[in-house]
Scaffold this motif. Structure first.
Motif, PDB file in Angstrom:
ATOM      1  N   PRO A  77      -4.941  -0.045  -2.602  1.00  0.00           N
ATOM      2  CA  PRO A  77      -4.490   0.997  -1.662  1.00  0.00           C
ATOM      3  C   PRO A  77      -4.306   0.483  -0.233  1.00  0.00           C
ATOM      4  O   PRO A  77      -3.585   1.092   0.546  1.00  0.00           O
ATOM      5  CB  PRO A  77      -5.615   2.038  -1.730  1.00  0.00           C
ATOM      6  N   TYR A  82       1.472  -0.696  -1.583  1.00  0.00           N
ATOM      7  CA  TYR A  82       1.085   0.721  -1.526  1.00  0.00           C
ATOM      8  C   TYR A  82       1.770   1.388  -0.331  1.00  0.00           C
ATOM      9  O   TYR A  82       2.274   2.509  -0.428  1.00  0.00           O
ATOM     10  CB  TYR A  82      -0.431   0.827  -1.412  1.00  0.00           C
ATOM     11  N   THR A  86       4.347   4.768  -0.195  1.00  0.00           N
ATOM     12  CA  THR A  86       4.039   5.981   0.561  1.00  0.00           C
ATOM     13  C   THR A  86       4.979   6.198   1.741  1.00  0.00           C
ATOM     14  O   THR A  86       5.357   7.336   2.038  1.00  0.00           O
ATOM     15  CB  THR A  86       2.596   5.947   1.078  1.00  0.00           C
ATOM     16  N   SER A 153       0.828  10.656  -3.800  1.00  0.00           N
ATOM     17  CA  SER A 153      -0.177  10.265  -4.782  1.00  0.00           C
ATOM     18  C   SER A 153      -0.851  11.507  -5.353  1.00  0.00           C
ATOM     19  O   SER A 153      -1.343  12.361  -4.607  1.00  0.00           O
ATOM     20  CB  SER A 153      -1.230   9.364  -4.136  1.00  0.00           C
ATOM     21  N   ARG A 168      -9.075   7.355   1.613  1.00  0.00           N
ATOM     22  CA  ARG A 168      -7.780   8.014   1.457  1.00  0.00           C
ATOM     23  C   ARG A 168      -7.844   9.173   0.468  1.00  0.00           C
ATOM     24  O   ARG A 168      -7.153  10.163   0.603  1.00  0.00           O
ATOM     25  CB  ARG A 168      -6.732   7.024   0.938  1.00  0.00           C
ATOM     26  N   GLU A 170      -7.990   8.030  -2.996  1.00  0.00           N
ATOM     27  CA  GLU A 170      -7.736   7.333  -4.252  1.00  0.00           C
ATOM     28  C   GLU A 170      -9.070   7.013  -4.931  1.00  0.00           C
ATOM     29  O   GLU A 170     -10.111   6.922  -4.272  1.00  0.00           O
ATOM     30  CB  GLU A 170      -6.971   6.025  -4.001  1.00  0.00           C
ATOM     31  N   THR A 183      -9.057  -0.535  -7.220  1.00  0.00           N
ATOM     32  CA  THR A 183      -8.026   0.396  -7.673  1.00  0.00           C
ATOM     33  C   THR A 183      -6.656  -0.275  -7.651  1.00  0.00           C
ATOM     34  O   THR A 183      -6.219  -0.765  -6.607  1.00  0.00           O
ATOM     35  CB  THR A 183      -8.004   1.650  -6.786  1.00  0.00           C
ATOM     36  N   TYR A 186      -2.154   4.026 -10.479  1.00  0.00           N
ATOM     37  CA  TYR A 186      -1.813   5.214  -9.693  1.00  0.00           C
ATOM     38  C   TYR A 186      -0.910   6.152 -10.487  1.00  0.00           C
ATOM     39  O   TYR A 186      -0.239   5.743 -11.432  1.00  0.00           O
ATOM     40  CB  TYR A 186      -1.074   4.816  -8.400  1.00  0.00           C
TER      41      TYR A 186
END
Length: 237
Positions: A77, A82, A86, A153, A168, A170, A183, A186
């Protein structure tokens, strides 16, 4: 993918659906497994770029229908990849090709990407060859990458426990093995869909004590599951 608006959670139509013509809703659903090799950020970024381009093209061909994408991005993330998903854009030369996925220097819960001013100052350190730019951006003359999907997400859209989520929102970890915990998996969606609920991942202490894979969990990745609703009428996807 097509869904009936009056489809029940069991997948069977209601009694009314036997006598009326259900309205069908279309979705684009895509899955990806990005290259693992942290040193080949050019290939990883190129795979994500092509995946997003094709998802957007399908969405447009079917009348700008919603998109759901998921998979193993092999990117954290905190990473530039990532950020690309986003923010819908990325300045390639501000990032080291060998760590654009964040796997080499960013363990879970580490601080975010450095500020833009710091990145500009460091950009002279990063050199991408023409071949690397072709793989990443599709054109060696292109260094500002963009995509046309506005992505959200799914896990960020459903608040969760601090024991299981990062700053965040996540999951703290979707993958765990002897050399890595963090992580990299997703679920994303576009406007027109709203996340209703998600399947939470396992606490870090459980992962460390049980180890993955094991007799109960046969993979070094945890499953991510999300129930989404169409924004206009609440029909689930």
């Amino acid at each position: 993918m097509q869904m009936n608006e009056n489809q029940s959670e069991t997948g069977l139509g209601t009694e009314a659906s036997k006598t009326t013509s259900p309205k069908r809703r279309n979705l684009v659903v895509g899955n990806i497994h990005v290259l693992f090799n942290p040193n080949r950020g050019d290939i990883k970024l190129g795979q994500v770029r092509i995946f997003l381009e094709r998802a957007h093209k399908l969405s447009q061909e079917w009348g700008n229908i919603p998109v759901i994408i998921g998979g193993d991005l092999n990117s954290l993330p905190q990473s530039a990849i990532y950020q690309f998903l986003t923010a819908s854009e990325l300045e390639i030369l501000l990032h080291d090709r060998r760590n654009i996925s964040g796997q080499l220097e960013c363990p879970p819960q580490q601080k975010d990407l450095k500020s833009r001013d710091e990145n500009v100052a460091r950009s002279l350190m990063y050199r991408w060859s023409d071949e690397e730019l072709r793989l990443a951006a599709g054109n060696e003359a292109l260094t500002h990458l963009q995509h046309d999907l506005k992505l959200y997400s799914a896990y960020l859209g459903v608040p969760g426990s601090r024991r299981l989520r990062d700053s965040r929102g996540e999951p703290l970890a979707t993958s765990y093995h002897s050399k890595f915990m963090g992580t990299v998996d997703y679920i994303w969606h576009t406007k027109g869909l709203i996340p209703v609920r998600v399947l939470e991942t396992l606490p870090i202490n459980i992962l460390r004590s049980a180890g993955l894979p094991n007799e109960k969990w046969g993979s070094d990745h945890l499953a991510l599951v999300c129930e989404l609703a169409f924004a206009n009428d609440g029909t689930t996807a």
